[in-house]
Scaffold this active site. Sequence first.
Site, mmCIF file in Angstrom:
data_model
loop_
_atom_site.group_PDB
_atom_site.id
_atom_site.type_symbol
_atom_site.label_atom_id
_atom_site.label_comp_id
_atom_site.label_asym_id
_atom_site.label_seq_id
_atom_site.Cartn_x
_atom_site.Cartn_y
_atom_site.Cartn_z
ATOM 1 C CG ASP B 9 -0.388 -31.005 -10.127
ATOM 2 O OD1 ASP B 9 -0.782 -31.299 -11.263
ATOM 3 O OD2 ASP B 9 0.708 -31.384 -9.661
ATOM 4 C CG ASP B 10 -2.488 -30.034 -15.007
ATOM 5 O OD1 ASP B 10 -1.453 -30.038 -14.313
ATOM 6 O OD2 ASP B 10 -2.558 -30.562 -16.136
ATOM 7 C CG ASP B 53 2.514 -29.157 -11.833
ATOM 8 O OD1 ASP B 53 3.663 -29.640 -11.697
ATOM 9 O OD2 ASP B 53 1.773 -29.404 -12.802
ATOM 10 C CG ASP B 330 1.442 34.573 18.684
ATOM 11 O OD1 ASP B 330 0.525 33.757 18.903
ATOM 12 O OD2 ASP B 330 1.351 35.496 17.840
ATOM 13 C CG ASN B 338 -2.623 33.700 6.951
ATOM 14 O OD1 ASN B 338 -1.957 33.089 6.117
ATOM 15 N ND2 ASN B 338 -2.855 33.231 8.165
ATOM 16 C CG ASP B 347 -0.092 27.171 5.006
ATOM 17 O OD1 ASP B 347 -0.476 27.680 6.075
ATOM 18 O OD2 ASP B 347 -0.806 26.443 4.294
ATOM 19 C CD GLU B 373 -1.049 33.270 14.836
ATOM 20 O OE1 GLU B 373 -1.707 32.304 14.387
ATOM 21 O OE2 GLU B 373 -1.574 34.343 15.170
#
Lengths: 457, 457
Positions: B9-10, B53, B330, B338, B347, B373
Site C-alpha cells: 500500500d502506498d 492495494d 542379445d 553400428n 539407436d 544391446e
Amino acid sequence: MSARILIVDDLFPNVKLLETKLSLEYFDVLAAMNGPDAISICEKGLCDLVLLDVMMPGMDGFEVCRRLKRNPTTAHLPVVMVTALDQPSDRLRGLDAGADDFLTKPIDDTALFARVRNLVRLKAVTDELRDRALASREFGIGDPLALAAAGDGQNASILLVEDRKNSAERLSAALNQHHRVTVVADPHDAMVLATEGDFELTLVSLDLQGFDGLRLCSQVLSLDRTRTMPVMMIAEENDKARVIRGLEFGVHDYLMRPVDRNELVARVRTQVRRSRFSDTLRGAVQASMEMAVTDGLTGLHNRRYLDSHLAVLFDDAALRHRAVSMLMLDIDRFKSINDTYGHEAGDEVLRAFADRIRLHTRVVDIVARYGGEEVVIILPDAEPEAAHVIAERIRERIEAVPFLIDQETREIHVTVSIGVACRHVDDKGPADMLKRADLALYRAKSSGRNRVEAEAA
Amino acid sequence: MSARILIVDDLFPNVKLLETKLSLEYFDVLAAMNGPDAISICEKGLCDLVLLDVMMPGMDGFEVCRRLKRNPTTAHLPVVMVTALDQPSDRLRGLDAGADDFLTKPIDDTALFARVRNLVRLKAVTDELRDRALASREFGIGDPLALAAAGDGQNASILLVEDRKNSAERLSAALNQHHRVTVVADPHDAMVLATEGDFELTLVSLDLQGFDGLRLCSQVLSLDRTRTMPVMMIAEENDKARVIRGLEFGVHDYLMRPVDRNELVARVRTQVRRSRFSDTLRGAVQASMEMAVTDGLTGLHNRRYLDSHLAVLFDDAALRHRAVSMLMLDIDRFKSINDTYGHEAGDEVLRAFADRIRLHTRVVDIVARYGGEEVVIILPDAEPEAAHVIAERIRERIEAVPFLIDQETREIHVTVSIGVACRHVDDKGPADMLKRADLALYRAKSSGRNRVEAEAA
C-alpha cells in the site's frame, strides 16, 4: 482442513457422543468398536486421525497405538488417546506408545477441536510428501516408509527458550539424558540461533519477561529456514487460550507447568520422530530424483543431465560472451581390460577413474559419463589454454598412479586420451562443440593414445 | 498456519493498520510501499501471501498482480486485492488479473482473517510439492514451474450441485461458455459423481433442500479420491457464518447470491488454474522419479529397476514355491550395425527392438535394458517350457520383419540370440539364475546365433 476421524471405543454411547460433536464441526466420522477393526481401517488408508479409547476388552488402546506407530503404513497417522484414567503414569504410557496426545475425560471440546484441527493440518502438509515417497517405493528405489518409521527420536539437538533460570535447569537436565540442549533466555537471540543453528526442535516458554513467546513460535514456523522444525510451547496452567491459539497456527505440541519430566521426554521424542519421518521421506524423494540424472556405476552425472545442462551453459556463455570448454575422455584399450581381467575389474576401473577425475575438477564443472568408458567434462568460463592445462593434468594423474582392482590386490596401468574443444562464436548449438571434441579425441587415439589433443585450429 | 504476509500500500497509515491487525493474529508482517518493491520481495521468496492495494501511483495493483501471476517464481503466491472501489467491474479486473480474492474497504476483520488463514493453509499443503518440483528443475529435468504457470484454466469438467432449477440453468449457461458442466440436484448422487467422475472442480450450493451443502464440501475435501479437487460454495448474502466455516476447513472459494456471472467465471478459472498448477508439479515430480528407473533410449526399465525388482520377485517366488523364469536377449552382430550404418541407426534399432519385445510380454513381466544391446526379461510364474515358448516367439518375431531405419527409408535384417533360465530350489539368490541365463545365451551365440538356448539340464 476437512478430514476423516476414526473413533475407537468399545462403548456405543461414547462413540455416538464424539461422533455427534465432530460431525457438527464438519469432520467425516468413522467408528470402530475394537482394536483389530481400528487397525484394519487405518491400514486401508480410510482415515486421517484416530481418537483412541484406552480401556477396551481384548487389545487395549496402548497396544493399538503401539501397533499403528510401528507399522510403516500407518505410522504417519496422528493418534489422540482419550481416557477417564488421569494418572500421570497413564498419560505416560500413552505417550510412550507413540500417541500424539492424551486427553482426559470429560473432554474439553475446545481443547479437543483445537488439537484435532492442529494435527489434521500438520498431516495435510506431509501427506503430499508421503504420496511422492510412496512412488519411490513402488519404483523399487528403497523403502523410505519403513526406514522413516524405524526412527527412535533420540539424540536431537534442541533449542530451549526460557528465561527462568530454575526452570531452564530442570528442563535441560531432563532432556540432556537423551538429547543435546542449548538454553537461550533472550527471544531475539533465540531467533538468530534458530535460523543459524542446526536444531531439530525448539521449545519455547510462553512466559518470557516482556515478550510474547507465541510470537517467537509463529516466527520460527513461518521462516523458510525453520518452518519444518517442530515447535513446542510451555505454558502456565491458566493460559489455555494462548495454547489453543498456538495450536491454531501450527505449533506442534505443548506442556503445562509444572512440567512432568517424563511427559516432557515422551512428547519431545514423538515430535523428533515425526519430524525425522518427514525428513526421511523428503530425502527419499530427493534421492530418487537425483538418481534420474546420476550414472549408477560411477556416481557421475549421466547423459540425460549432460544434455540438458550443456544446452543451458552453452546458451548462457553465448549470452554473456564468455568462454566454455569441453573435454571428452576415453580410457585407452578399455576392452582389453574387460577381456583380460573380467567385467567386474572393468567396473572397478571405471569407478576409480571417475573418482580421480572428480579430484581434478571444480564444483562448477559438469562431469558426466557419456557412454561405456567415455566421460565428458564441461568447463564453464574456461578458455582453450586453461582447458588444455586441466586436460593434461588429468591425463598425467591417470597415468602416474596405477589403478587397484580385485579388492586392491592387483594393479592395472591405465591411460586416457582426451579431446578438447571450445565454444565458437558461430556455433549453432552445443552439438557443434561436441563434434569437435569427438574429432580431437579421435586424433588423440590415432596418434598413439595417452595424449591430449585440441580441436583443429 | 503461521505465515509471512506482505502488505502492499502506498499510504503508510493503511499499512500500519493492517500490520497491527495481522500481527495481533500472530502473522509475520512485511510491507512494501509500491509495486516494484512488492514484486522484488515476492521473487526473493520472502512472503507467503500478498495483501495488495489497487490504487497506487506508478504501477497499480492490477498490474502487480498480473506480473506476480505470470512469473513462474511467484505464480503460486496467493494474492488478495484490497480496495475502496466497489464496482463489480473493479472486482472483476482484480480477479481477471489472477487475484485469489478481492476484499472491499472498510475490511471486515473476520472475513479477512478467515480468508488469509484459508489461503495460507492451502499454500502450506502445496509448498512441499513445489519444493520437490523445484529440485526437478535444478536437475535439468524440464521446468515444471514455467509449464504449470502457463495454464489458462479453461475447458474444465465441472460438477455443479444445485437443486434450484433456475439458478442451475443460469450458472451452467455462464460456465458452459468455457467449461463442461454437469448439474446434479441430489447431494448423495453428487458424492457418487464426485468420486467416480473425472471432475476438476465442484461447485456446491449451501442451500440445498433438507441438506447442509457444507457437509458435502467437507466430504469431497476429505476423501482420498477427491481431496485435491477445488471446491467452491454458493451462499446467500446473510450466510457469512457458514462461508467462514467452510473457509476454515479448506473450501477453496465462494460466491454470494445473486451470483455475478463474470465473477463466477473469473473465480472458477482461478481455481482451475491453481489446481492444474499443482497437478503439473505433481506430475513433474512423479516423472522425474520414473526417469530414475527408466532407460532413456528405449523407454524400457533400466538395470537399477531390474536389480531391485528381481530380488523381490525371486524371494517371493521362493516363498510361494512358484516358478520364475528369465530370458537374456542379445542382438546379433549389433556392433556391425553400428559400424555399417552409424550410431543413430543403431539407436533406432534398439528402440524398435524394445518396442517389439513389449508387444510380446505381459504387464507382469519385467523388461529391462541390461546394458548395450542386451535386454533381460523376468517372467513371474512362468515354468521353463512356457519361458522357452515365449523366447522362441520373440526370436521369431524379430527375425520375421526387418527393422526400418533412417526415417523408415532403409531396412535392416536383425536377429536375436536368447538364453533362458529358471529359478532352482537351491539357488542362493537371483545372481545364480542370471549366471545360468548368461551361459545359455553364450551357447546360443557360439552355436550360430539367432536361436534360443535353455540353461544346461
